[in-house]
Motif scaffolding. Structure first.
Motif, mmCIF file in Angstrom:
data_model
loop_
_atom_site.group_PDB
_atom_site.id
_atom_site.type_symbol
_atom_site.label_atom_id
_atom_site.label_comp_id
_atom_site.label_asym_id
_atom_site.label_seq_id
_atom_site.Cartn_x
_atom_site.Cartn_y
_atom_site.Cartn_z
ATOM 1 N N GLU A 164 32.216 47.598 52.148
ATOM 2 C CA GLU A 164 31.495 47.673 50.872
ATOM 3 C C GLU A 164 30.958 46.299 50.566
ATOM 4 O O GLU A 164 31.653 45.297 50.747
ATOM 5 C CB GLU A 164 32.408 48.173 49.757
ATOM 6 C CG GLU A 164 32.760 49.629 49.919
ATOM 7 C CD GLU A 164 33.339 50.258 48.666
ATOM 8 O OE1 GLU A 164 33.190 49.698 47.564
ATOM 9 O OE2 GLU A 164 33.949 51.330 48.800
ATOM 10 N N ASP A 174 28.405 43.730 47.898
ATOM 11 C CA ASP A 174 27.596 43.490 46.706
ATOM 12 C C ASP A 174 26.328 42.857 47.245
ATOM 13 O O ASP A 174 26.353 41.744 47.780
ATOM 14 C CB ASP A 174 28.303 42.544 45.742
ATOM 15 C CG ASP A 174 27.451 42.240 44.518
ATOM 16 O OD1 ASP A 174 26.205 42.191 44.644
ATOM 17 O OD2 ASP A 174 28.010 42.033 43.452
ATOM 18 N N ARG A 181 25.970 47.894 44.579
ATOM 19 C CA ARG A 181 27.093 48.293 45.430
ATOM 20 C C ARG A 181 26.527 49.050 46.627
ATOM 21 O O ARG A 181 25.814 50.053 46.470
ATOM 22 C CB ARG A 181 28.052 49.182 44.663
ATOM 23 C CG ARG A 181 29.207 49.684 45.506
ATOM 24 C CD ARG A 181 30.174 50.493 44.637
ATOM 25 N NE ARG A 181 31.182 51.121 45.464
ATOM 26 C CZ ARG A 181 31.305 52.429 45.640
ATOM 27 N NH1 ARG A 181 30.486 53.270 45.030
ATOM 28 N NH2 ARG A 181 32.259 52.912 46.395
#
Length: 191
Positions: A94, A96, A101
């Motif tokens: 995951e 940023d 996201r």
């Protein structure tokens, strides 16, 4: 807050929110001015139609972060991109990216031909709303309500029935065709 998604040739898209932007798959058939004020670049795989190598080396050298599977990072490093601008991503990561996201999904390109090696290929799911599969039929996680699927339209590996099945399996609210340069004058060598 709403995401703005715009196409910039072939498989290249820009995803923006609140004045911040990420770019996915700026390849050799893309309008590379899309990189001018991007905060980060995501690359699905190493094929030139998704990776404008020289342009990304220059941008990474100027400080633009690039996130991509291992073979792409290796190619960028070998071409002179600084390691501190690059990060290898894999399924399950995951990120940023420009305040958005991003979930990294999948691992492999669709089989082009049984005699050819199958390259690494990741898909990117942005804010659980926009899915860019690169050259794959990677599904979103179960229960994800994809709003916009960026669906490849023309490629040597693409089989129309499989593409239709993929769209049905993802079940997006909207579909935008990408990966279409081979169907254009440019792809046919008529420009």
């Amino acid at each position: 807050m709403t995401l703005a998604v715009s196409r910039h040739g072939h498989a290249c898209v820009r995803i923006e929110r609140a004045g911040r932007a990420l770019v996915v798959d700026p390849g050799v058939w893309s309008d590379l001015t899309v990189l001018d004020d991007a905060e980060v670049v995501l690359v699905t795989h190493e094929h030139p139609d998704h990776l404008a190598l020289d342009a990304l080396v220059a941008r990474a050298t100027a400080g633009l972060p690039v996130r991509a599977p291992g073979p792409v990072v290796a190619a960028l490093e070998a071409a002179g991109a600084p390691a501190d601008a690059l990060r290898t991503v894999a399924s399950g990561d995951e990120l940023d990216a420009a305040g958005l996201r991003v979930r990294v999904l999948g691992e492999r390109h669709v089989v082009i031909h049984p005699d050819l090696p199958v390259p690494a290929n990741v898909a990117y799911l942005v804010e659980d709303l926009v899915l860019h599969p690169g050259d794959s039929y990677t599904p979103p996680p179960a229960g994800t309500a994809v709003d916009l699927l960026l669906q490849p339209l023309g490629a040597p590996w693409l089989r129309l029935g499989e593409a239709a099945d993929y769209v049905r399996a993802v079940g997006p609210r909207r579909v935008v065709p990408i990966h279409d340069a081979l169907l254009s004058d440019l792809g046919r060598g008529e420009r």
